[in-house]
Scaffold this motif. Structure first.
Motif, PDB file in Angstrom:
ATOM      1  N   ARG A  22       1.439   2.241  -3.678  1.00 54.54           N
ATOM      2  CA  ARG A  22       0.289   2.382  -4.548  1.00 54.54           C
ATOM      3  C   ARG A  22      -0.096   3.843  -4.641  1.00 54.54           C
ATOM      4  O   ARG A  22      -0.467   4.471  -3.663  1.00 54.54           O
ATOM      5  CB  ARG A  22      -0.876   1.558  -4.014  1.00 54.54           C
ATOM      6  CG  ARG A  22      -2.024   1.429  -4.984  1.00 54.54           C
ATOM      7  CD  ARG A  22      -3.092   0.531  -4.401  1.00 54.54           C
ATOM      8  NE  ARG A  22      -2.622  -0.841  -4.292  1.00 54.54           N
ATOM      9  CZ  ARG A  22      -2.429  -1.450  -3.151  1.00 54.54           C
ATOM     10  NH1 ARG A  22      -2.643  -0.808  -2.032  1.00 54.54           N
ATOM     11  NH2 ARG A  22      -2.003  -2.705  -3.115  1.00 54.54           N
ATOM     12  N   THR A  27       0.822  -1.207   0.000  1.00 53.72           N
ATOM     13  CA  THR A  27       0.000   0.000   0.000  1.00 53.72           C
ATOM     14  C   THR A  27       0.855   1.256   0.000  1.00 53.72           C
ATOM     15  O   THR A  27       0.401   2.307  -0.431  1.00 53.72           O
ATOM     16  CB  THR A  27      -0.928   0.022   1.224  1.00 53.72           C
ATOM     17  OG1 THR A  27      -0.134  -0.002   2.411  1.00 53.72           O
ATOM     18  CG2 THR A  27      -1.868  -1.156   1.214  1.00 53.72           C
ATOM     19  N   ARG A  62      -5.084  -4.495   1.890  1.00 50.29           N
ATOM     20  CA  ARG A  62      -6.131  -3.500   1.694  1.00 50.29           C
ATOM     21  C   ARG A  62      -7.393  -3.935   2.461  1.00 50.29           C
ATOM     22  O   ARG A  62      -7.328  -4.781   3.344  1.00 50.29           O
ATOM     23  CB  ARG A  62      -6.404  -3.309   0.192  1.00 50.29           C
ATOM     24  CG  ARG A  62      -5.146  -2.970  -0.601  1.00 50.29           C
ATOM     25  CD  ARG A  62      -5.447  -2.878  -2.087  1.00 50.29           C
ATOM     26  NE  ARG A  62      -5.964  -1.568  -2.439  1.00 50.29           N
ATOM     27  CZ  ARG A  62      -6.589  -1.301  -3.572  1.00 50.29           C
ATOM     28  NH1 ARG A  62      -6.825  -2.280  -4.462  1.00 50.29           N
ATOM     29  NH2 ARG A  62      -7.009  -0.084  -3.843  1.00 50.29           N
ATOM     30  N   LEU A  93      -3.640   6.640  -3.681  1.00 47.99           N
ATOM     31  CA  LEU A  93      -4.403   5.844  -2.738  1.00 47.99           C
ATOM     32  C   LEU A  93      -5.884   5.867  -3.109  1.00 47.99           C
ATOM     33  O   LEU A  93      -6.357   6.773  -3.791  1.00 47.99           O
ATOM     34  CB  LEU A  93      -4.242   6.401  -1.322  1.00 47.99           C
ATOM     35  CG  LEU A  93      -2.864   6.345  -0.674  1.00 47.99           C
ATOM     36  CD1 LEU A  93      -2.872   7.150   0.617  1.00 47.99           C
ATOM     37  CD2 LEU A  93      -2.459   4.919  -0.399  1.00 47.99           C
ATOM     38  N   ALA A 149      -6.014  -1.189   7.945  1.00 47.17           N
ATOM     39  CA  ALA A 149      -6.623  -0.467   6.830  1.00 47.17           C
ATOM     40  C   ALA A 149      -7.979   0.129   7.184  1.00 47.17           C
ATOM     41  O   ALA A 149      -8.739   0.495   6.293  1.00 47.17           O
ATOM     42  CB  ALA A 149      -6.767  -1.400   5.624  1.00 47.17           C
ATOM     43  N   THR A 177      -8.074  -7.746   2.881  1.00 45.25           N
ATOM     44  CA  THR A 177      -7.700  -8.480   1.673  1.00 45.25           C
ATOM     45  C   THR A 177      -6.275  -9.005   1.830  1.00 45.25           C
ATOM     46  O   THR A 177      -5.526  -8.575   2.713  1.00 45.25           O
ATOM     47  CB  THR A 177      -7.787  -7.589   0.429  1.00 45.25           C
ATOM     48  OG1 THR A 177      -6.829  -6.519   0.551  1.00 45.25           O
ATOM     49  CG2 THR A 177      -9.184  -6.995   0.282  1.00 45.25           C
ATOM     50  N   ARG A 184     -11.823  -4.644   2.009  1.00 48.42           N
ATOM     51  CA  ARG A 184     -13.007  -4.734   1.166  1.00 48.42           C
ATOM     52  C   ARG A 184     -14.225  -4.417   2.040  1.00 48.42           C
ATOM     53  O   ARG A 184     -14.398  -5.003   3.108  1.00 48.42           O
ATOM     54  CB  ARG A 184     -13.153  -6.134   0.576  1.00 48.42           C
ATOM     55  CG  ARG A 184     -14.341  -6.283  -0.402  1.00 48.42           C
ATOM     56  CD  ARG A 184     -14.494  -7.725  -0.856  1.00 48.42           C
ATOM     57  NE  ARG A 184     -13.253  -8.250  -1.421  1.00 48.42           N
ATOM     58  CZ  ARG A 184     -12.866  -8.078  -2.696  1.00 48.42           C
ATOM     59  NH1 ARG A 184     -13.657  -7.414  -3.531  1.00 48.42           N
ATOM     60  NH2 ARG A 184     -11.733  -8.601  -3.114  1.00 48.42           N
ATOM     61  N   ASP A 238      -3.689  -8.481   0.163  1.00 48.24           N
ATOM     62  CA  ASP A 238      -2.593  -7.551  -0.143  1.00 48.24           C
ATOM     63  C   ASP A 238      -2.553  -6.359   0.815  1.00 48.24           C
ATOM     64  O   ASP A 238      -1.946  -5.327   0.528  1.00 48.24           O
ATOM     65  CB  ASP A 238      -2.701  -7.055  -1.588  1.00 48.24           C
ATOM     66  CG  ASP A 238      -3.999  -6.303  -1.862  1.00 48.24           C
ATOM     67  OD1 ASP A 238      -4.868  -6.295  -0.976  1.00 48.24           O
ATOM     68  OD2 ASP A 238      -4.136  -5.737  -2.965  1.00 48.24           O
ATOM     69  N   VAL A 294     -13.180  -1.919  -2.722  1.00 49.25           N
ATOM     70  CA  VAL A 294     -11.864  -2.264  -2.194  1.00 49.25           C
ATOM     71  C   VAL A 294     -11.021  -0.990  -2.154  1.00 49.25           C
ATOM     72  O   VAL A 294     -10.972  -0.237  -3.134  1.00 49.25           O
ATOM     73  CB  VAL A 294     -11.169  -3.329  -3.051  1.00 49.25           C
ATOM     74  CG1 VAL A 294      -9.757  -3.598  -2.516  1.00 49.25           C
ATOM     75  CG2 VAL A 294     -11.986  -4.613  -3.066  1.00 49.25           C
ATOM     76  N   GLY A 295     -10.394  -0.737  -1.024  1.00 49.14           N
ATOM     77  CA  GLY A 295      -9.592   0.463  -0.892  1.00 49.14           C
ATOM     78  C   GLY A 295      -8.374   0.228  -0.018  1.00 49.14           C
ATOM     79  O   GLY A 295      -8.228  -0.806   0.626  1.00 49.14           O
ATOM     80  N   ASP A 296      -7.498   1.231  -0.023  1.00 47.69           N
ATOM     81  CA  ASP A 296      -6.328   1.184   0.841  1.00 47.69           C
ATOM     82  C   ASP A 296      -6.672   1.536   2.282  1.00 47.69           C
ATOM     83  O   ASP A 296      -5.994   1.112   3.212  1.00 47.69           O
ATOM     84  CB  ASP A 296      -5.273   2.169   0.327  1.00 47.69           C
ATOM     85  CG  ASP A 296      -4.848   1.854  -1.090  1.00 47.69           C
ATOM     86  OD1 ASP A 296      -4.124   0.863  -1.279  1.00 47.69           O
ATOM     87  OD2 ASP A 296      -5.261   2.587  -2.014  1.00 47.69           O
TER      88      ASP A 296
END
Length: 397
Positions: A7, A4, A147, A10, A318, A143, A149, A145, A159-161
């Motif tokens: 990325r 994150t 992040r 964001l 997150a 999630t 959901r 990775d 889905v976000g950071d």
């Protein structure tokens, strides 16, 4: 390295389209950060949420930082006329304490009052593609990775950071993130709105006009009356300053709040709430009944005055919280909205300055919890209106 942190940009999911959540969304959008707001209500005016906000210097500074210049100028131009004195009275309107309120100093961050709906409509301006109404938050899950959901009642997922719970005192995000959080009930009040007419204005004593006032009866019940008048209709002001904003015209009105100690049964219908408020003041100075009697009855509603107990920092990487969703407080000092706006600006600043998300989130939460609960403690020293209730009705929500 946490994925994150690399990325760019964001993506932030905000749950709650109230004052703080929308201020955050405006600031994030201006900073180039992707943001989506999910609001459970069907529209900004779907339910009564109070009629007046006092924006102090901290709140004004946050709005100026997050809003485009024309929208911030519109906030100030639609301000409600300021109070000229503070006065506390008994039920016969005999003063117990009074003093003049000096004019606010000039400056970009000077305090001002504003109708809550007007401010919300200003904050919604330019966010048509950002705010999704009728989308109540249900749950979230991490999630793989790093992040998050989020799942919503309208069948959508996102889905976000970072997921920001800005969904108020009854926060559904907080219930999952901090399930042992406790909210104390301090008081209960009836809020109402009465249109101002020339005839009514002539009958109301000057002590109740353009003042910060409180009238207390011998049994601890109390009423406060705020005069809410703008220089011109908000739609005309918007056409002059920010034509892209669509503001509802709100006729001048008295906003009144009746606090009633030790209520055995709390009515729920606007009609019964209005009748209860009228009964409280029926033997008091007749001007108070004159204000309550012609109120907009459907706009009358009951509010539980709450205050949060401190919580420990959570570990979810997150998900975070903002405003009343974490540190709801008594409105006695008028700090709740201002603290929430200041924290919205803080979070936006930290996310926008290039700090990796874990560090920005940790810094935000450390400062937000420290400053927010300090404000909660101060607000407990000045409860909304005096009553015989104590802060002993704690319960987890």
């Amino acid at each position: 390295m946490n994925p994150t942190s690399e990325r760019i940009p964001l993506h932030v999911i905000v749950v709650g389209g109230g004052i703080a959540g929308l201020c955050l969304a405006q600031g994030l959008r201006a900073s180039g950060i992707n943001v989506q707001v999910h609001e459970r209500d069907d529209s900004p005016a779907a339910r009564p949420q109070g009629y007046r906000l006092t924006i102090k210097e901290t709140g004004a500074r946050a709005l100026r930082e997050c809003l485009p210049d024309d929208l911030y100028r519109l906030c100030r131009a639609t301000a409600i006329r300021t109070a000229t004195r503070m006065i506390f009275m008994d039920e016969r309107l005999r003063p117990k304490f009074q003093r003049p309120i000096p004019p606010s100093p000039d400056g970009d961050d000077a305090p001002f009052g504003i109708n809550r709906l007007t401010l919300r409509e200003i904050l919604l301006t330019g966010l048509d593609d950002v705010v999704r109404f009728g989308s109540a938050f249900e749950r979230y899950e991490p999630t793989s990775d790093g992040r998050v959901r989020a799942f919503f009642s309208d069948g959508t997922e996102a889905v976000g950071d970072l997921l920001v719970g800005a969904d108020g005192t009854g926060s559904a995000v907080r219930r999952l993130l901090v399930p042992d959080a406790v909210i104390d009930e301090l008081d209960w009040a009836v809020w109402g709105r009465t249109p101002i007419t020339p005839a009514l204005l002539d009958r109301v004593p000057p002590e109740l006009i353009d003042s910060f006032n409180r009238v207390t009866g011998p049994d601890g019940a109390a009423i406060s009356v705020a005069t809410c008048r703008t220089a011109e209709p908000p739609s005309r002001t918007a056409a002059r300053i920010a034509p892209r904003a669509r503001l509802s015209d709100i006729p001048d009105y008295f906003s009144w709040t009746v606090t009633i100690p030790d209520v055995d049964e709390r009515p729920t219908s606007p009609r019964d709430l209005h009748l209860l408020a009228a009964r409280v003041v029926e033997t008091w100075h007749p001007a108070l009944a004159e204000i309550i009697a012609p109120a907009d009855v459907p706009a009358t509603f009951g509010v539980t005055i709450t205050s949060a107990r401190p919580v420990r920092l959570w570990r979810e990487p997150a998900v975070t919280l903002l405003g009343d969703a974490i540190h709801t407080m008594s409105p006695g000092r008028g700090d709740g909205a201002n603290v929430a706006l200041r924290h919205a600006a803080l979070l936006c600043r930290l996310l926008a300055d290039g700090t990796p998300l874990p560090g920005a989130k940790r810094e935000y939460e450390t400062r937000m919890l420290r400053d927010g609960f300090a404000a909660v403690e101060r607000s407990r020293e000045m409860p909304f209106l005096p009553s015989r209730h104590s802060a002993t009705k704690g319960r987890a929500r």
